[in-house]
Design a protein around this motif. Structure first.
Motif, PDB file in Angstrom:
ATOM      1  N   ASN A  85       0.833  -1.210   0.000  1.00  0.00           N
ATOM      2  CA  ASN A  85       0.000   0.000   0.000  1.00  0.00           C
ATOM      3  C   ASN A  85       0.866   1.258   0.000  1.00  0.00           C
ATOM      4  O   ASN A  85       0.581   2.219  -0.707  1.00  0.00           O
ATOM      5  CB  ASN A  85      -0.919   0.004   1.222  1.00  0.00           C
ATOM      6  CG  ASN A  85      -2.248  -0.660   0.960  1.00  0.00           C
ATOM      7  OD1 ASN A  85      -3.090  -0.147   0.232  1.00  0.00           O
ATOM      8  ND2 ASN A  85      -2.435  -1.837   1.550  1.00  0.00           N
ATOM      9  N   PHE A  86       1.940   1.234   0.792  1.00  0.00           N
ATOM     10  CA  PHE A  86       2.841   2.384   0.845  1.00  0.00           C
ATOM     11  C   PHE A  86       3.527   2.609  -0.502  1.00  0.00           C
ATOM     12  O   PHE A  86       3.602   3.737  -0.998  1.00  0.00           O
ATOM     13  CB  PHE A  86       3.891   2.169   1.932  1.00  0.00           C
ATOM     14  CG  PHE A  86       5.006   3.173   1.902  1.00  0.00           C
ATOM     15  CD1 PHE A  86       4.794   4.478   2.317  1.00  0.00           C
ATOM     16  CD2 PHE A  86       6.267   2.814   1.431  1.00  0.00           C
ATOM     17  CE1 PHE A  86       5.823   5.420   2.272  1.00  0.00           C
ATOM     18  CE2 PHE A  86       7.294   3.737   1.386  1.00  0.00           C
ATOM     19  CZ  PHE A  86       7.071   5.046   1.804  1.00  0.00           C
TER      20      PHE A  86
ATOM     21  N   TYR B 223       2.532   1.816  -3.353  1.00  0.00           N
ATOM     22  CA  TYR B 223       1.529   2.227  -4.340  1.00  0.00           C
ATOM     23  C   TYR B 223       1.283   3.734  -4.287  1.00  0.00           C
ATOM     24  O   TYR B 223       0.848   4.334  -5.266  1.00  0.00           O
ATOM     25  CB  TYR B 223       0.226   1.471  -4.071  1.00  0.00           C
ATOM     26  CG  TYR B 223      -0.785   1.538  -5.194  1.00  0.00           C
ATOM     27  CD1 TYR B 223      -0.594   0.822  -6.366  1.00  0.00           C
ATOM     28  CD2 TYR B 223      -1.946   2.303  -5.066  1.00  0.00           C
ATOM     29  CE1 TYR B 223      -1.524   0.862  -7.384  1.00  0.00           C
ATOM     30  CE2 TYR B 223      -2.876   2.357  -6.085  1.00  0.00           C
ATOM     31  CZ  TYR B 223      -2.656   1.632  -7.241  1.00  0.00           C
ATOM     32  OH  TYR B 223      -3.586   1.680  -8.257  1.00  0.00           O
ATOM     33  N   THR B 224       1.530   4.351  -3.132  1.00  0.00           N
ATOM     34  CA  THR B 224       1.273   5.788  -2.992  1.00  0.00           C
ATOM     35  C   THR B 224       2.411   6.649  -3.540  1.00  0.00           C
ATOM     36  O   THR B 224       2.242   7.854  -3.727  1.00  0.00           O
ATOM     37  CB  THR B 224       1.066   6.159  -1.505  1.00  0.00           C
ATOM     38  OG1 THR B 224       2.273   5.891  -0.772  1.00  0.00           O
ATOM     39  CG2 THR B 224      -0.076   5.378  -0.897  1.00  0.00           C
ATOM     40  N   ILE B 225       3.583   6.053  -3.804  1.00  0.00           N
ATOM     41  CA  ILE B 225       4.714   6.811  -4.343  1.00  0.00           C
ATOM     42  C   ILE B 225       4.428   7.149  -5.800  1.00  0.00           C
ATOM     43  O   ILE B 225       4.072   6.259  -6.578  1.00  0.00           O
ATOM     44  CB  ILE B 225       6.021   6.011  -4.229  1.00  0.00           C
ATOM     45  CG1 ILE B 225       6.329   5.694  -2.769  1.00  0.00           C
ATOM     46  CG2 ILE B 225       7.185   6.789  -4.864  1.00  0.00           C
ATOM     47  CD1 ILE B 225       7.533   4.799  -2.582  1.00  0.00           C
TER      48      ILE B 225
ATOM     49  N   SER C  82       4.585   7.413  -9.614  1.00  0.00           N
ATOM     50  CA  SER C  82       5.274   6.482 -10.502  1.00  0.00           C
ATOM     51  C   SER C  82       6.522   7.092 -11.117  1.00  0.00           C
ATOM     52  O   SER C  82       7.551   6.422 -11.258  1.00  0.00           O
ATOM     53  CB  SER C  82       4.316   6.016 -11.601  1.00  0.00           C
ATOM     54  OG  SER C  82       3.767   7.128 -12.294  1.00  0.00           O
TER      55      SER C  82
ATOM     56  N   TYR D 294       4.026  -1.660  -8.795  1.00  0.00           N
ATOM     57  CA  TYR D 294       2.711  -1.018  -8.831  1.00  0.00           C
ATOM     58  C   TYR D 294       1.582  -2.003  -9.093  1.00  0.00           C
ATOM     59  O   TYR D 294       0.431  -1.750  -8.718  1.00  0.00           O
ATOM     60  CB  TYR D 294       2.692   0.082  -9.892  1.00  0.00           C
ATOM     61  CG  TYR D 294       3.200   1.393  -9.385  1.00  0.00           C
ATOM     62  CD1 TYR D 294       2.375   2.295  -8.717  1.00  0.00           C
ATOM     63  CD2 TYR D 294       4.535   1.738  -9.524  1.00  0.00           C
ATOM     64  CE1 TYR D 294       2.859   3.490  -8.227  1.00  0.00           C
ATOM     65  CE2 TYR D 294       5.039   2.936  -9.040  1.00  0.00           C
ATOM     66  CZ  TYR D 294       4.187   3.797  -8.387  1.00  0.00           C
ATOM     67  OH  TYR D 294       4.671   4.980  -7.895  1.00  0.00           O
TER      68      TYR D 294
END
Length: 518
Positions: free
Chosen positions: A62-63, A65-67, A69, A94
């Motif tokens: 989850n973490f 995924y928040t960065i 791309s 991702y």
């Protein structure tokens, strides 16, 4: 000419180029999808039976995924380098979240009464999983897979930022050369590819949910439509053009500007015409020198066009040398000593940095020099590309010589500066002296009265290992020595940026006109 006719013309004229990008996009996406599916399913099943790992794993994915791309691509450059490997790792990271989450959720939400009943009837754990949990959870798992596939295909469009190819390269090249039809063609192609995959998987998903015991023709079509889509993708792979039979290959890279695309094509076409070496084009790499130079050191790139001032101040971080010939001699020696690279020639033009603003504004404010701009800088908003604000030969050093105090500073993509100036988002921009849009937009180029910017003569840098491996390259680029003056480069840039010609076409015309190829 209408937008539709421009799109059709672009596809007709560049169908080979677009086909190559399509194959690259499909191969990258498929590889990521296969790996994501394997890792995601295994992890989703694992955290079902190992609860102590559930929170750490789900929290981590989850973490990640928040960065953003684009940031993730950049973060992996020091570790992996540019190109395919970097892009594949980022796509995998991702894509894991929807597969892991849906696999775990689907398996975990199976009715406990059904599981207890199976246990009571003596079913083994494997039988319970394979005959009860998995079939009931499969629609949820497939939904996560569908989300991942569409997202992966779309995200693969950013892979061109780090030289991994794909349809995003057409979009990025269109932005860099101010070619809206190429941007649309690339965008539409990515969207259609993602849509085809989504429809195919959706058809399978729909067919699995039907309760009819006998499939009619429509349900059979829906069931196999998605499989047909993936079969077509593999056919595309099989039909992709093979490399040359000699096995010789050289990677040519460029920065993300029209001028660099043209120079890259000149280099590439000259190699292809005079040798049997296959050229792999990694054009428009984001970050320019800051990413290309490390890739050269790692051997991921063999040759690229560079500017003397950038190499001396930004790469070597040496004190400024104002005399162009002295600078080149020192640069050639240092590159050979430190990197085992060779500056094989200077092309003849000087694309130095400058500052520019609309002629009407400059005339009204009576601004002709950098110093005069500095005195009135608190009335202006300054815009430049991201790395210009980080470079010693950019704003950092410039501001030490000229006491600029701009009202605001705006960081933007190198190819959006002129649009920002046209839209009055900024008032002053940094520019390159051979940029055709200076002439098109009637800008005033200010005089560097304290001579801060050194010579930025364009040249060609090649790895010595590459020259040793391919002796047929020796002497090939010396034919380009001093062949392109400022006027010629400005004209070629104008043809690409304003007249919308392809860099390959412009490069071919130049090479033929100068008798370098037949």
């Amino acid at each position: 000419m209408s937008i539709l006719s421009e799109i059709i013309k672009t596809v007709q004229e560049r169908h080979e180029y677009l086909y190559e990008l399509l194959i690259q996009h499909i191969l990258l996406s498929l590889a990521a999808i296969v790996i994501i599916t394997g890792i995601g399913l295994a992890t989703g099943i694992g955290i079902l039976y190992k609860p102590k790992f559930r929170s750490p794993i789900l929290g981590t994915v989850n973490f990640l995924y928040t960065i953003p791309s684009i940031a993730m691509f950049g973060l992996f450059i020091p570790l992996i380098g540019i190109g395919y490997g970097n892009a594949l790792v980022v796509l995998i990271i991702y894509g894991l979240l929807p597969v892991i989450r849906n696999t775990y959720t689907g398996l975990n939400e199976v009715d406990p009464l059904l599981l207890d009943a199976a246990k009571g009837m003596g079913a083994t754990p494997w039988q319970i999983f394979s005959r009860i949990r998995w079939p009931l959870a499969f629609p949820t798992i497939l939904s996560g897979f569908r989300t991942m596939v569409v997202m992966t295909i779309a995200l693969a469009g950013l892979a061109s930022f780090i030289g991994a190819g794909g349809l995003g390269q057409a979009i990025y090249r269109g932005i860099n050369t101010n070619n809206s039809s190429l941007i649309l063609v690339g965008s539409i192609a990515v969207a259609l590819l993602a849509l085809a995959a989504d429809l195919g998987i959706g058809a399978i998903e729909k067919s699995l949910k039907t309760k009819a015991k006998k499939q009619n023709k429509k349900s059979r079509f829906l069931k196999y439509f998605g499989l047909g889509i993936f079969a077509l993708l593999f056919i595309f792979m099989l039909l992709s053009k093979p490399g040359n039979s000699s096995g010789k290959k050289i990677v040519v890279a460029t920065k993300p500007t029209a001028e660099q695309y043209i120079l890259g094509e000149i280099i590439s076409q000259l190699i292809e015409n005079k040798t049997d070496i296959q050229v792999v084009r990694k054009f428009g790499i984001g970050g320019g020198t800051s990413n290309i130079h490390p890739a050269m050191l790692k051997g991921e790139i063999d040759i690229y066009p560079e500017y003397t001032g950038t190499a001396w101040l930004f790469v070597l971080k040496k004190p400024q040398i104002n005399h162009p010939d002295s600078l080149f001699s020192a640069l050639k020696a240092e590159y050979a000593k430190q990197f085992n690279f060779d500056w094989v020639c200077r092309l003849g033009f000087n694309n130095t940095f400058t500052l520019a603003l609309p002629e009407a504004v400059a005339q009204n404010k009576n601004i002709n020099t950098f110093s005069e701009l500095a005195h009135q800088s608190n009335s202006f908003i300054f815009g430049a590309e991201f790395d210009f604000f980080e470079r010693e030969d950019g704003f950092i050093g410039l501001n030490k010589i000229y006491p600029f105090n701009f009202k605001n500073k705006v960081e933007l993509d190198v190819n959006l500066k002129f649009q920002a100036l046209e839209n009055h988002t900024v008032d002053v921009i940094n520019a390159f002296s051979t940029d055709s849009r200076i002439r098109q937009m009637k800008l005033r180029v200010l005089k560097d009265d304290k001579l801060f910017f050194p010579a930025y003569q364009a040249g060609i840098v090649i790895r010595n290992e590459t020259q040793q491996k391919y002796p047929e390259l020796n002497g090939l680029f010396s034919r380009l020595e001093g062949l392109i003056n400022d006027t010629a480069m400005l004209q070629m840039n104008y043809e690409v940026e304003i007249e919308k010609k392809s860099p390959g076409e412009v490069a071919l015309t130049f090479l033929k006109a100068n008798g370098l190829i037949n």
